[in-house]
Design a protein around this motif. Structure first.
Motif, PDB file in Angstrom:
ATOM      1  N   PHE A 227       0.879  -1.045  -0.048  1.00 56.98           N
ATOM      2  CA  PHE A 227      -0.011   0.024   0.119  1.00 56.98           C
ATOM      3  C   PHE A 227       0.897   1.343  -0.054  1.00 56.98           C
ATOM      4  O   PHE A 227       0.700   2.204  -0.925  1.00 56.98           O
ATOM      5  CB  PHE A 227      -1.041   0.085   1.138  1.00 56.98           C
ATOM      6  N   HIS A 228       1.996   1.373   0.810  1.00 56.70           N
ATOM      7  CA  HIS A 228       2.739   2.501   1.232  1.00 56.70           C
ATOM      8  C   HIS A 228       3.738   2.627  -0.285  1.00 56.70           C
ATOM      9  O   HIS A 228       3.801   3.735  -0.543  1.00 56.70           O
ATOM     10  CB  HIS A 228       3.286   2.430   2.352  1.00 56.70           C
ATOM     11  N   VAL A 230       2.778   1.503  -3.420  1.00 56.41           N
ATOM     12  CA  VAL A 230       2.195   2.181  -4.410  1.00 56.41           C
ATOM     13  C   VAL A 230       1.785   3.604  -4.365  1.00 56.41           C
ATOM     14  O   VAL A 230       1.968   4.266  -5.219  1.00 56.41           O
ATOM     15  CB  VAL A 230       0.871   1.374  -4.905  1.00 56.41           C
ATOM     16  N   THR A 231       1.360   4.025  -3.054  1.00 53.52           N
ATOM     17  CA  THR A 231       1.025   5.228  -2.799  1.00 53.52           C
ATOM     18  C   THR A 231       2.217   6.295  -2.897  1.00 53.52           C
ATOM     19  O   THR A 231       1.934   7.400  -3.701  1.00 53.52           O
ATOM     20  CB  THR A 231       0.481   5.518  -1.177  1.00 53.52           C
ATOM     21  N   LYS A 232       3.413   6.290  -2.624  1.00 56.75           N
ATOM     22  CA  LYS A 232       4.589   6.748  -2.625  1.00 56.75           C
ATOM     23  C   LYS A 232       5.075   6.857  -4.140  1.00 56.75           C
ATOM     24  O   LYS A 232       5.444   7.902  -4.589  1.00 56.75           O
ATOM     25  CB  LYS A 232       5.635   6.035  -1.792  1.00 56.75           C
ATOM     26  N   LYS A 234       3.073   6.704  -6.873  1.00 54.72           N
ATOM     27  CA  LYS A 234       2.318   7.495  -7.453  1.00 54.72           C
ATOM     28  C   LYS A 234       2.286   8.925  -7.271  1.00 54.72           C
ATOM     29  O   LYS A 234       2.272   9.663  -8.244  1.00 54.72           O
ATOM     30  CB  LYS A 234       0.922   6.917  -7.331  1.00 54.72           C
ATOM     31  N   GLU A 235       2.725   9.241  -6.095  1.00 53.60           N
ATOM     32  CA  GLU A 235       3.054  10.596  -5.803  1.00 53.60           C
ATOM     33  C   GLU A 235       4.173  11.144  -6.266  1.00 53.60           C
ATOM     34  O   GLU A 235       4.242  12.408  -6.790  1.00 53.60           O
ATOM     35  CB  GLU A 235       3.165  10.689  -4.204  1.00 53.60           C
ATOM     36  N   THR A 240       1.248   4.220 -11.644  1.00 53.95           N
ATOM     37  CA  THR A 240       1.426   3.311 -10.818  1.00 53.95           C
ATOM     38  C   THR A 240       2.755   2.503 -11.180  1.00 53.95           C
ATOM     39  O   THR A 240       3.205   2.353 -12.323  1.00 53.95           O
ATOM     40  CB  THR A 240       0.406   2.269 -10.853  1.00 53.95           C
TER      41      THR A 240
END
Length: 307
Positions: A227-228, A230-232, A234-235, A240
């Motif tokens: 989760f972290h 993919v989130t990081k 994408k930021e 993705t």
């Protein structure tokens, strides 16, 4: 040339020795005579990989992508880890082996030519102020551009087995060595544990573009939960990680469609898709046209509007 190791190749590794007849032609061709490859390859998780050379009559470059190993040059020992570059001139007796518990994954190139020493000196002189690294081992870190250059060199042997293909490989070798000189001053310390090293992630993607790669493996390389991660990611990139990996595969497929006459099924397999129909669907989703249409555009047989 100094013979490569006899390490038994698994399916996901490769080893290619340039034929002696071609080496002789490269040695006398005005474009390649100054610098040319004699052999190159990619060894993945090279368990039990070991080599001892008491005589060494060419130049050797090794780039460690993962795992660890040990190098001995004359009487000095070096512990090799991911991101380290080994560059050995001819005439240096040496030995190396993969770590037993964490066997390394490496690219390697044997090369020769009267300008080889000049390129090694050029790389050595590119070091920034205060660089105290060994003359044989440089901690470059992970660089996706460098991995891409190695992959291009490996891919060059798929384009042709005539002299022109190997002259192109000689040019790729020159480009790879000058890239090392460019990025050496930028070699940096490992980032803080809570940051994302995109170069490491993208290097892993480049090295495994011919395979499948899942989020679990990528997140583990980043030391983050899925989760972290993919989130990081994408930021930082706006997309993705899997989507970026797919685009790398399609870029490689376009290169193979442009530079070879391989069948669509062979191109599909070369970029990690066993199902050619599925590959064609992914290709069309990214490029807007099928692989067959893309190849016809290359030959000028027909044009297609890409929407």
């Amino acid at each position: 040339m100094s013979q490569p190791s006899k390490w038994p190749l698994p399916p996901e590794s490769s080893r290619f020795v340039v034929p002696r007849k071609i080496i002789d032609q490269l040695r006398h061709h005005p474009i390649s005579q100054d610098l040319y490859p004699m052999g190159f390859g990619y060894y993945k998780s090279a368990r039990n990989h070991t080599m001892l050379r008491r005589t060494h009559d060419d130049y050797l470059l090794i780039y460690c992508l993962d795992g660890a190993g040990k190098l001995t040059v004359e009487k000095s020992e070096y512990h090799i880890q991911a991101g380290d570059l080994i560059l050995l001139p001819r005439g240096k007796s040496h030995a190396y082996h993969a770590d037993h518990s964490q066997p390394w994954t490496i690219y390697w190139i044997h090369f020769a030519g009267p300008r080889a020493d000049d390129f090694i000196d050029y790389i050595a002189n590119s070091a920034g102020p205060g660089d105290n690294t060994s003359s044989y081992v440089t901690p470059l870190g992970m660089h996706s551009r460098l991995v891409g250059e190695f992959e291009a060199l490996l891919g060059s042997r798929q384009t042709s087995y005539d002299l022109n293909g190997f002259i192109h490989a000689s040019s790729l070798l020159r480009q790879l060595l000058t890239l090392i000189a460019e990025i050496r001053p930028l070699a940096r310390q490992q980032e803080a544990a809570n940051s994302l090293d995109l170069e490491r992630i993208h290097s892993l993607m480049q090295a495994r573009v011919h395979e499948q790669l899942d989020l679990d493996t990528l997140a583990a390389a980043a030391n983050l939960s899925k989760f972290h991660f993919v989130t990081k990611y994408k930021e930082l990139t706006g997309t993705t990680p899997i989507n970026h990996f797919i685009h790398l595969k399609i870029e490689k497929a376009c290169y193979l469609l442009d530079a070879t006459n391989n069948a669509i099924g062979e191109v599909s397999f070369a970029v990690g898709y066993d199902d050619a129909y599925y590959f064609s669907r992914i290709f069309k989703k990214v490029m807007g046209i099928s692989p067959t249409q893309y190849r016809r555009m290359r030959t000028g047989a027909v044009s297609y509007k890409v929407e």
